[in-house]
Design a protein around this motif. Sequence first.
Motif, PDB file in Angstrom:
ATOM      1  N   ILE A  18       0.831  -1.214   0.000  1.00  0.00           N
ATOM      2  CA  ILE A  18       0.000   0.000   0.000  1.00  0.00           C
ATOM      3  C   ILE A  18       0.863   1.261   0.000  1.00  0.00           C
ATOM      4  O   ILE A  18       1.855   1.334   0.718  1.00  0.00           O
ATOM      5  CB  ILE A  18      -0.918   0.023   1.250  1.00  0.00           C
ATOM      6  CG1 ILE A  18      -1.845  -1.204   1.255  1.00  0.00           C
ATOM      7  CG2 ILE A  18      -1.750   1.313   1.304  1.00  0.00           C
ATOM      8  CD1 ILE A  18      -2.519  -1.478   2.588  1.00  0.00           C
ATOM      9  N   GLU A 184       5.984   6.157   0.154  1.00  0.00           N
ATOM     10  CA  GLU A 184       6.559   4.988  -0.503  1.00  0.00           C
ATOM     11  C   GLU A 184       5.563   3.834  -0.353  1.00  0.00           C
ATOM     12  O   GLU A 184       4.711   3.863   0.556  1.00  0.00           O
ATOM     13  CB  GLU A 184       7.875   4.614   0.189  1.00  0.00           C
ATOM     14  CG  GLU A 184       8.999   5.613  -0.034  1.00  0.00           C
ATOM     15  CD  GLU A 184       9.544   5.531  -1.453  1.00  0.00           C
ATOM     16  OE1 GLU A 184       9.944   4.431  -1.878  1.00  0.00           O
ATOM     17  OE2 GLU A 184       9.546   6.563  -2.146  1.00  0.00           O
ATOM     18  N   PRO A 185       5.663   2.821  -1.205  1.00  0.00           N
ATOM     19  CA  PRO A 185       4.757   1.660  -1.047  1.00  0.00           C
ATOM     20  C   PRO A 185       5.224   0.783   0.118  1.00  0.00           C
ATOM     21  O   PRO A 185       5.572  -0.373  -0.067  1.00  0.00           O
ATOM     22  CB  PRO A 185       4.872   0.939  -2.393  1.00  0.00           C
ATOM     23  CG  PRO A 185       6.202   1.346  -2.945  1.00  0.00           C
ATOM     24  CD  PRO A 185       6.520   2.700  -2.389  1.00  0.00           C
ATOM     25  N   ASN A 224      -3.311   3.625  -2.970  1.00  0.00           N
ATOM     26  CA  ASN A 224      -2.794   2.706  -3.986  1.00  0.00           C
ATOM     27  C   ASN A 224      -2.546   1.355  -3.333  1.00  0.00           C
ATOM     28  O   ASN A 224      -1.920   1.286  -2.270  1.00  0.00           O
ATOM     29  CB  ASN A 224      -1.472   3.222  -4.551  1.00  0.00           C
ATOM     30  CG  ASN A 224      -1.646   4.567  -5.230  1.00  0.00           C
ATOM     31  OD1 ASN A 224      -1.948   4.640  -6.398  1.00  0.00           O
ATOM     32  ND2 ASN A 224      -1.488   5.639  -4.459  1.00  0.00           N
ATOM     33  N   PHE A 235       6.521  -6.169  -7.094  1.00  0.00           N
ATOM     34  CA  PHE A 235       5.175  -5.733  -6.729  1.00  0.00           C
ATOM     35  C   PHE A 235       4.158  -6.206  -7.749  1.00  0.00           C
ATOM     36  O   PHE A 235       4.461  -6.340  -8.933  1.00  0.00           O
ATOM     37  CB  PHE A 235       5.093  -4.205  -6.690  1.00  0.00           C
ATOM     38  CG  PHE A 235       5.793  -3.582  -5.515  1.00  0.00           C
ATOM     39  CD1 PHE A 235       5.988  -4.287  -4.333  1.00  0.00           C
ATOM     40  CD2 PHE A 235       6.250  -2.276  -5.585  1.00  0.00           C
ATOM     41  CE1 PHE A 235       6.629  -3.707  -3.240  1.00  0.00           C
ATOM     42  CE2 PHE A 235       6.894  -1.678  -4.502  1.00  0.00           C
ATOM     43  CZ  PHE A 235       7.083  -2.406  -3.331  1.00  0.00           C
ATOM     44  N   LYS A 238      -0.907  -2.329  -9.401  1.00  0.00           N
ATOM     45  CA  LYS A 238      -1.643  -1.555  -8.381  1.00  0.00           C
ATOM     46  C   LYS A 238      -2.935  -0.952  -8.924  1.00  0.00           C
ATOM     47  O   LYS A 238      -3.077  -0.712 -10.118  1.00  0.00           O
ATOM     48  CB  LYS A 238      -0.761  -0.447  -7.823  1.00  0.00           C
ATOM     49  CG  LYS A 238      -0.661   0.802  -8.687  1.00  0.00           C
ATOM     50  CD  LYS A 238       0.022   1.909  -7.898  1.00  0.00           C
ATOM     51  CE  LYS A 238       0.708   2.926  -8.788  1.00  0.00           C
ATOM     52  NZ  LYS A 238      -0.201   3.877  -9.426  1.00  0.00           N
ATOM     53  N   GLN A 273      -4.633  -2.456 -14.060  1.00  0.00           N
ATOM     54  CA  GLN A 273      -4.196  -1.188 -13.466  1.00  0.00           C
ATOM     55  C   GLN A 273      -5.238  -0.127 -13.781  1.00  0.00           C
ATOM     56  O   GLN A 273      -5.525   0.159 -14.946  1.00  0.00           O
ATOM     57  CB  GLN A 273      -2.837  -0.768 -14.038  1.00  0.00           C
ATOM     58  CG  GLN A 273      -2.375   0.527 -13.401  1.00  0.00           C
ATOM     59  CD  GLN A 273      -0.902   0.796 -13.621  1.00  0.00           C
ATOM     60  OE1 GLN A 273      -0.139  -0.073 -14.027  1.00  0.00           O
ATOM     61  NE2 GLN A 273      -0.497   2.022 -13.336  1.00  0.00           N
TER      62      GLN A 273
HETATM   63  P1  ADP Z   1       1.803   6.605 -10.734  1.00  0.00           P
HETATM   64  O1  ADP Z   1       2.892   6.868 -11.678  1.00  0.00           O
HETATM   65  O2  ADP Z   1       0.786   5.647 -11.190  1.00  0.00           O
HETATM   66  O3  ADP Z   1       1.227   7.861 -10.124  1.00  0.00           O
HETATM   67  P2  ADP Z   1       3.662   6.338  -8.582  1.00  0.00           P
HETATM   68  O4  ADP Z   1       4.852   5.501  -8.743  1.00  0.00           O
HETATM   69  O5  ADP Z   1       3.811   7.823  -8.683  1.00  0.00           O
HETATM   70  O6  ADP Z   1       2.512   5.818  -9.523  1.00  0.00           O
HETATM   71  O7  ADP Z   1       3.069   6.002  -7.156  1.00  0.00           O
HETATM   72  C1  ADP Z   1       1.892   6.568  -6.680  1.00  0.00           C
HETATM   73  C2  ADP Z   1       1.598   5.951  -5.330  1.00  0.00           C
HETATM   74  O8  ADP Z   1       1.378   4.552  -5.467  1.00  0.00           O
HETATM   75  C3  ADP Z   1       2.731   6.076  -4.325  1.00  0.00           C
HETATM   76  O9  ADP Z   1       2.193   6.362  -3.054  1.00  0.00           O
HETATM   77  C4  ADP Z   1       3.385   4.720  -4.336  1.00  0.00           C
HETATM   78  O10 ADP Z   1       3.942   4.403  -3.090  1.00  0.00           O
HETATM   79  C5  ADP Z   1       2.235   3.806  -4.639  1.00  0.00           C
HETATM   80  N1  ADP Z   1       2.615   2.597  -5.388  1.00  0.00           N
HETATM   81  C6  ADP Z   1       3.429   2.505  -6.437  1.00  0.00           C
HETATM   82  N2  ADP Z   1       3.500   1.241  -6.899  1.00  0.00           N
HETATM   83  C7  ADP Z   1       2.678   0.502  -6.112  1.00  0.00           C
HETATM   84  C8  ADP Z   1       2.298  -0.882  -6.080  1.00  0.00           C
HETATM   85  N3  ADP Z   1       2.751  -1.770  -6.953  1.00  0.00           N
HETATM   86  N4  ADP Z   1       1.430  -1.253  -5.112  1.00  0.00           N
HETATM   87  C9  ADP Z   1       0.938  -0.380  -4.248  1.00  0.00           C
HETATM   88  N5  ADP Z   1       1.261   0.911  -4.221  1.00  0.00           N
HETATM   89  C10 ADP Z   1       2.119   1.361  -5.139  1.00  0.00           C
END
Ligand code: ADP
Length: 509
Positions: A18, A184-185, A224, A235, A238, A273
């Motif tokens: 998350i 961060e995730p 997320n 991972f 998401k 996604q």
């Molecule tokens: P996006 O490019 O889709 O906006 P980001 O990498 O900027 O994605 O991440 C957005 C949010 O999602 C961040 O809070 C990150 O920690 C979270 N996140 C990224 N990858 C995952 C994943 N595989 N599972 C859960 N959360 C994720």
Amino acid sequence: MPAAALSPQVLAKYEPVIGLEVHVQLLTATKAFCGCANHFGSAPNSNVCPVCLGLPGALPVLNAQAVEFAALASLAINCQVREWSIFARKNYFYPDLPKGYQISQFDKPIAEHGWIDVPTADGSMSGVPGDRSSSSGCKRIGITRLHMEEDAGKSIHDGFAESATRTYLDLNRCGTPLAEIVSEPDMRTPDEAFEYLTRLKEILLYCGVSDCNMEEGSLRCDANVSVRPRGQEKFGTKVEVKNVNSFRFVRLALEYEIERQIEVIEAGGRVTQESRLWNAAEGRTFSMRSKEQAHDYRYFPEPDLPPLVLTREYIEGKRAELPELPEARRARMIAEYELSAQDAATLTAERAFADRFEAGAKTARNPRRVANVLLSEVGGRLKALGLEQAQSPVSMVGIVQAADLLDEGKISSRQLKQLFDVCFEKGEEFAVAYEREKPEQISDVSAIEKLIDEVIATNPKQVEQYRAGKKTMAGFFVGQVMKASKGQANPALLNELVTKKLEGKSHGD
Ligand code: ADP
Ligand code: ZN
Ligand code: MG
């Protein structure tokens, strides 16, 4: 809940991942790039000007207070504040975005690389990858970045989804300053996400940078979440659940979404996604748009704003302005006033409340007693009546007075309870009730000894236990005698006499 309930064994095969994106409205007097009032609840479209409406030729001017608040918030969540950051245009079309873009920050945000510690359910560190070291009983959640941006306006639909017949636009919110905080995730359970949000909100409130009022949209969360087979490093795909408007709903939406994703995978499918919305009434999420429909924001540096340059001195100056933060305050109060962790947590949940407690505690004989009276006697009654602290008939001065009387043994805890009952019944300050009622106290040694003798005579088993070394039995006798005296025995004297009697001594030995 998803169609079929999954067995605990199936659920246990997967690990949720998350990451949260939180938008907070900064509590500035005016908007981010113009002089319009930043005020919730004004008449629709009354706080607007050429700048926030994006009329041709209008130029933005950065609000210094917004920068101060963003810097304070960044430092409070342990981020490094950049001396050089860049505003960027995030382009997309939406009816409540008259400019056709939001001014935001992209690859050079004002702050990065922060963290906050959240307590773990079992008080232990979980050994998942991505965990950073932290103090024990806590898990450290990384914060990727905090960036500044302006908010869009608001679309108000006079129906729900497809049944909406009209949409109204209120552009008062256009151009109001936001800080977006991206984690961060690092979270692994909905509870951790809930704790993270709770801590984050507490910190922001302590800093005074936002009112964090979720009903008014001052704090909004995109959650997320993905799942992966336990042991797998990579991972999963998401899903983003957009704009959930309470922490409880974030937890519910995550719980739902985790099960839904596991179900998809268990059925041999793949998680898509996408962005989803939480429907609180139905207790489920539903698809809003898939990745294919995702925006390409065509970010580019905002040509109308120079880079934001903050000097080292400015940043250190802001750091010096930080208040004592909730976590540090709790630790100090536990040490200084010998409070339990639970009491310290309750007392520090709001800064103003903690301030009032500490102001009182400093004047009291025994701060711990003040905490007890405040939380159990006053807090309990307020809660039962559905009242706020500010509505308490008894002020902190009254609470301290009561705690002192109790501490000096001038009233028993039973009498204190009775006095508070009166205060709450009549809406009276403690001193008023106390002066009038002046609860009687038995301080006559022989009268108390007589009561003790009676209790000792009728409880030979307990006397035996005491004499066999179970010293805590004394409390039983104190309680029984207090009861027999209808709560009127002088507690200090009673304590002393009970011990002496049980030890087989008489008063004055
Ligand atoms: P996006 O490019 O889709 O906006 P980001 O990498 O900027 O994605 O991440 C957005 C949010 O999602 C961040 O809070 C990150 O920690 C979270 N996140 C990224 N990858 C995952 C994943 N595989 N599972 C859960 N959360 C994720
Ligand atoms: Zn304006
Ligand atoms: Mg992103």
